[in-house]
Design an enzyme around this catalytic site. Structure first.
Site, short mmCIF file in Angstrom:
data_model
loop_
_atom_site.label_atom_id
_atom_site.label_comp_id
_atom_site.label_asym_id
_atom_site.label_seq_id
_atom_site.Cartn_x
_atom_site.Cartn_y
_atom_site.Cartn_z
N ASN A 383 0.83 -1.21 0.00
CA ASN A 383 0.00 0.00 0.00
C ASN A 383 0.87 1.26 0.00
O ASN A 383 0.91 1.99 -0.98
CB ASN A 383 -0.94 0.00 1.21
CG ASN A 383 -2.08 1.01 1.05
OD1 ASN A 383 -1.92 2.06 0.45
ND2 ASN A 383 -3.24 0.68 1.59
N ASP A 384 1.59 1.50 1.09
CA ASP A 384 2.35 2.74 1.23
C ASP A 384 3.39 2.92 0.13
O ASP A 384 3.65 4.03 -0.31
CB ASP A 384 3.03 2.79 2.60
CG ASP A 384 2.02 2.77 3.73
OD1 ASP A 384 0.92 3.32 3.57
OD2 ASP A 384 2.33 2.17 4.79
N VAL A 385 4.01 1.82 -0.33
CA VAL A 385 5.12 1.92 -1.28
C VAL A 385 4.64 2.22 -2.69
O VAL A 385 5.47 2.43 -3.59
CB VAL A 385 5.97 0.64 -1.27
CG1 VAL A 385 6.62 0.43 0.09
CG2 VAL A 385 5.16 -0.58 -1.68
N ALA A 424 1.56 3.10 7.32
CA ALA A 424 1.74 4.53 7.53
C ALA A 424 0.44 5.21 7.94
O ALA A 424 0.45 6.35 8.39
CB ALA A 424 2.30 5.20 6.28
#
Length: 457
Positions: A383-385, A424
């Site tokens: 998700n965050d990356v 995050a």
């Protein structure tokens, strides 16, 4: 009296140190990592055996007892730990190393009146205690025993300043007086400093802090080598400290942030702030059969693995899916973000376990220019990356972090368990993009159903 003389002890220590250096060299590349790990393990075994045979004979029963207790605890834990819990185990072992160095320094305090050696004792106690307490907090955050959000309280910077001042004063008094009481006070300040250092860190920054604390432990071990007059501890600790520092800097760069911003950014609202809020905004859902059709008739597919893949233990299934697609003439590669998962190399190790060829892995800088020519980006548990907020939202906690540019692909398919945000704690606008579709469910189960549908095409 000991079974080994000082000459043989020094020679074997040198051999162990060479093994550690060769191990680091081997670990610098996935192709040689297995050999490097074996060399490092051999060096550690040689070091332990050398310590055993160079110790005084009357101390050998105590050494054997300590080894037995440690083995009884460590072996079952290491054998049972899951791949997704490996970062916690690494952090735990790292903290234990720092704590051990601190305790050894306390015990050695009364055996030497040299102020320079006492200064090394103070350094070892303080840094070892910081590493121990800080690592305990990282374990709690990764295991979600405590909140992944930055934990702050009013006046926290002032408290941190007072703790550091207390550590300096008590450390100076230890050097001047050799007082055991002041050494205990120093340990207390060190433990408090470790807690206060890591509690404000949130979400995706935790793996970087683990690497930093690993460097701290290395420095503490090196200083304990000075305290004990042990060259091997000095060499090994220096290697760990240097490599941990380099890794911390590399990870911080991969996040597009500085180490100071990671540690203290929460005081000005700049740290990743993990959340459990689930978005209720509409998204375009897909079925395993629809995803299979998209993949099976594509020319080029990029698979982006993430922590969700590790949690589901779906690495073998995703490898089998890649093989099935390649059998249909589809070009398949894997895009690896430097901080995907919970520690550096997490995805590399996960895919290597499933025998995914190293040639199929693409690092961030290599793969990003290729997304524009990619038919489908299949994001599995990440998700965050891949979150465009890192580039488009200056107020975002991850703003400035280099990401995998899956947004440039023609189509994006997310395999997610739910709409819960990533570690995050921020929403991913890419999930609501018209070209994005989502397949909800356990990653391994979803991959299995997509694989079955691909084979049925």
């Amino acid at each position: 009296m000991s079974l080994l003389g000082p000459e043989w002890t020094a020679l074997l220590y040198l051999a162990a140190a060479v093994c550690f250096i060769l191990a680091l060299k081997g670990l610098s590349s996935p192709r040689t990592a297995r050999r490097g790990n074996a060399i490092g393990a051999a060096g550690a075994l040689l070091a332990v055996v050398t310590v055993f045979f160079s110790a005084r004979l009357d101390n050998i029963p105590l050494i054997l007892a300590a080894v037995a207790v440690g083995s009884a605890i460590a072996v079952p834990v290491a054998r049972r730990v899951q791949m997704t819990q490996m970062p916690q185990l690494v952090a735990l072992f790292n903290g234990v190393g720092g704590g051990a160095a601190a305790l050894v320094a306390v015990l050695e305090l009364g055996h030497n009146e040299d102020p320079w050696v006492r200064l090394a004792v103070v350094f070892t106690m303080l840094v070892g205690a910081v590493s121990f307490a800080g690592s305990a907090v990282t374990v709690g955050k990764l295991q979600e025993l405590i909140s992944t959000r930055p934990l702050l309280f009013p006046g926290m910077p002032s408290v941190m300043g007072a703790v550091l001042l207390g550590a300096v004063i008590s450390g100076a008094l230890v050097v001047l007086t050799g007082s055991f009481g002041w050494s205990l006070a120093l340990l207390g300040f060190g433990l408090a400093a470790g807690l206060l250092l890591v509690l404000p860190v949130g979400g995706a920054d935790v793996p970087i802090v683990i690497s930093l604390l690993n460097a701290f432990t290395g420095l503490a071990v090196a200083a304990s080598g000075v305290v004990l007059g042990n060259v091997l501890l000095l060499v090994a600790g220096t290697l760990v400290g240097a490599s941990g520092t380099i890794l911390t800097k590399a990870m911080a760069s991969a996040m597009g942030r500085g180490v100071a911003g990671i540690l203290f950014g929460a005081f000005k609202g700049g740290s990743t702030a993990g959340s459990t809020a689930v978005s209720d905004r509409p998204v375009r859902c897909s079925s395993p059969e629809d995803v299979a059709v998209q993949l099976g008739y594509a020319q080029r597919v990029v698979i982006v693995p993430g922590y969700g893949l590790a949690v589901a233990q779906g690495q073998h299934t995703v490898a089998e899916l890649a093989t099935a697609l390649e059998a249909r003439g589809v070009e398949v590669v894997f895009a690896i973000h430097p901080v995907a998962g919970r520690m550096p190399g997490h995805m590399n190790v996960l895919l290597a376990e499933a025998d995914v060829p190293y040639e199929s892995l693409r690092e961030l800088a290599e793969i990003n220019p290729e997304f524009a020519n990619t038919d489908i980006a299949l994001v599995v548990g990440a998700n965050d990356v891949v979150n465009p907020a890192a580039k488009t939202s200056p107020g975002s906690p991850i703003y400035g972090m280099p990401i995998l540019e899956v947004v440039q692909a023609q189509q994006v398919v997310f395999l997610k368990r739910s709409m819960r945000p990533g570690f995050a704690g921020i929403e991913n606008e890419l999930l609501h993009d018209p070209k994005t579709s989502l397949l909800f469910g356990d990653a391994k189960d979803s991959l299995s159903r997509v694989l079955g549908a691909v084979k049925a095409l």
